[in-house]
Design an enzyme around this catalytic site. Structure first.
Site, short mmCIF file in Angstrom:
data_model
loop_
_atom_site.label_atom_id
_atom_site.label_comp_id
_atom_site.label_asym_id
_atom_site.label_seq_id
_atom_site.Cartn_x
_atom_site.Cartn_y
_atom_site.Cartn_z
CB THR A 112 67.74 -13.55 -16.17
OG1 THR A 112 67.13 -13.95 -17.39
CG2 THR A 112 68.14 -12.09 -16.29
CE1 TYR A 170 63.87 -10.02 -13.77
CE2 TYR A 170 63.80 -10.75 -16.06
CZ TYR A 170 64.13 -10.98 -14.74
OH TYR A 170 64.73 -12.16 -14.38
CE LYS A 189 66.57 -10.96 -11.68
NZ LYS A 189 66.53 -12.14 -10.84
CD GLN A 207 66.18 -20.45 -12.94
OE1 GLN A 207 66.38 -21.47 -12.30
NE2 GLN A 207 65.31 -19.56 -12.57
CB VAL A 248 61.56 -21.82 -14.50
CG1 VAL A 248 61.26 -23.07 -13.67
CG2 VAL A 248 62.84 -21.16 -14.02
CG LEU A 288 57.15 -25.63 -22.11
CD1 LEU A 288 56.51 -26.00 -23.44
CD2 LEU A 288 58.46 -26.40 -21.94
CG ASN A 289 54.94 -23.78 -16.95
OD1 ASN A 289 55.40 -24.82 -17.45
ND2 ASN A 289 55.13 -23.46 -15.69
NE ARG A 290 51.65 -16.50 -22.25
CZ ARG A 290 50.50 -15.83 -22.28
NH1 ARG A 290 49.78 -15.74 -21.17
NH2 ARG A 290 50.07 -15.24 -23.38
CD GLU A 339 60.65 -11.41 -28.21
OE1 GLU A 339 61.25 -11.65 -27.17
OE2 GLU A 339 59.58 -11.98 -28.52
#
Ligand code: USQ
Length: 418
Positions: free
Chosen positions: A156, A200, A204, A227, A230, A258-260, A343
């Site tokens: 990520t 999380y 990574k 990545q 997405v 963005l999908n949300r 953040e």
């Protein structure tokens, strides 16, 4: 696809770990379409987490057996599913490698939601145990098998923490110069320093060290794909039959930004911007995800090379700009809500992605047509949405939980640094 491509890949066998998930399923289909023999290893943990959270994909995803059967009917290509818990069933996994002798392994089999990883001590511990053990077991088994298997891992951009110290984030390695005690200046190349922002993302970051170690000690050939976020839901292959449809996560834990936003606008729910929306992030469309994984498989590091690290993203955007764009496109309304995460309120992000471009990626960037396609999918399945699951309720610290007065709230990262 030309017959030639199919015949080149025909004898190549790829094992997709986590092949039932949001990125894993369309990647499995894409590789199968390209002529690879695909085996999916998945313990269905993502579906079980949906049960735990009492939420479902907005799109009606089919059981994995139905998906695989549908793919065979549509494409004539067979795929196999083996249910193995990679974090626990080391011996079965090793045995399977010895029997199947894959050319490459694509590793998506990790708990991938930052909010889920921050929900409680149990969720933190599950994420660490699952992700770290899965990755380590895979590496250990490849060494034990004695086979030269190329491992392609989905990492990520978040391992870097979205800050850049004024330079573009390089693809994995940073050239540094250090001054020795005698005053001599020595040049070195180091892994770009990590600065994860959730449990999380921390797993990574730890994965990177495991890769570095096994690459150095056992000369494993490893590609790590860093990545971005997405967006989109379907790919050429998942569009071929409704039974092949991909997941669409919209809930506060697994839905990505963005999908949300597109889904919220399609349902008439306010578009939930966390804080000021000044967070800048890297993005990639799901169609490019599957293409990048194929490119990574087909451009492996040579024996003895360092871990190859790609930044798998095509563009960066500020969250509030995305919200404004979606609001304008759909007539939706924006709600600036308290940020449940810890953040930076505002950040700049500059990322290098020359490696994938040099391998032939022709990036898909935000465009009206693809944004409308997501909106249409969301409208089509709007009746399946549980509105109570939309708000993001997982907080990064106890002090951020509802009811804690503002003067007891933690400082944002930016306020701490300044
Ligand atoms: N955000 C909002 N409103 C929302 C949801 C999110 O403002 O309704 C904000 C978040 O506060 C954050 C940003 O949007 O600042 C991105 O959140 P996200 O949930 O879209 O992405 P993230 O938690 O970073 O994780 C996702 C994937 C993860 C992957 C990562 C890539 O779930 O698996 O590793 O994106 S990256 O962000 O580049 O680290």
């Amino acid at each position: 696809m030309t017959a030639e491509i199919r015949s080149i890949n025909q004898h190549k066998k790829v094992i997709v770990l986590g092949g039932d998930g949001f990125c894993g399923w369309p990647t499995s289909l894409h590789l199968s379409k390209q002529g690879y023999e695909v085996i999916i290893i998945d313990n269905l943990s993502r579906r079980n987490i949906d049960n735990e959270l009492e939420v479902e994909s907005l799109t009606p995803i089919q059981p994995l057996g139905v998906r695989i059967q549908a793919w065979e009917e549509v494409s004539g290509q067979k795929m196999k599913h083996i249910n193995i818990n990679l974090a626990e069933d080391y011996d079965r996994f090793l045995q399977m490698l010895l029997e199947e002798k894959p050319d490459a392994i694509v590793h998506f089999a990790e708990q991938r939601s930052a909010p889920y990883s921050m929900k409680s001590p149990r969720h933190k511990r599950y994420t660490v145990n699952n992700n770290m053990n899965a990755t380590h077991n895979v590496l250990c088994a490849i060494v034990e098998s004695g086979m030269d298997i190329h491992l392609v891992h989905l990492g990520t951009m978040g391992v870097y923490g979205y800050g850049t110290a004024g330079v573009k984030i390089p693809e994995g390695y940073l050239d540094v110069e250090v001054k020795t005690e005698s005053g001599e200046r020595v040049e070195q190349q180091i892994l770009y320093p990590t600065n994860p922002g959730s449990v999380y993302h921390m797993t990574k970051s730890q994965d990177q060290l495991l890769f570095q170690y096994y690459n150095k000690n056992d000369q494993l050939r490893i590609t790590d794909l860093h990545q971005g976020i997405v967006w989109g839901t379907n790919t050429h292959e998942t569009n071929l039959d409704e039974r092949l449809i991909n997941r669409f996560d919209y809930d506060g834990d697994y839905g990505t930004v963005l999908n949300r936003f597109l889904m919220q606008a399609a349902l008439g729910h306010p578009i939930t911007v966390h804080g000021t929306g000044g967070q800048t992030r890297a993005f990639i469309h799901i169609q490019d995800t599957v293409r990048c994984v194929q490119l990574a498989i087909e451009n492996p590091p040579a024996a003895g090379d360092l871990v190859m690290i790609f930044n798998q993203m095509t563009e960066t955007h500020r969250v509030r700009d995305l919200a404004e764009m979606v609001a304008e496109m759909t007539g939706g309304e924006i709600a600036y809500v308290p940020n449940p995460r810890k953040e930076a309120a505002e950040n700049e992000l500059h990322v290098k992605n020359e490696l994938f471009l040099s391998k032939g990626l022709n990036p898909i960037t935000l465009n009206k047509g693809l944004l409308e396609e997501v909106t249409e999918v969301a409208r089509k399945y709007a009746h399946r949405a549980d509105h109570s699951k939309i708000p993001a309720r997982s907080t990064w610290t106890k002090q951020q939980q509802p009811g804690v007065p503002e003067n007891k709230q933690p400082l944002t990262e930016q306020a701490v640094q300044s």
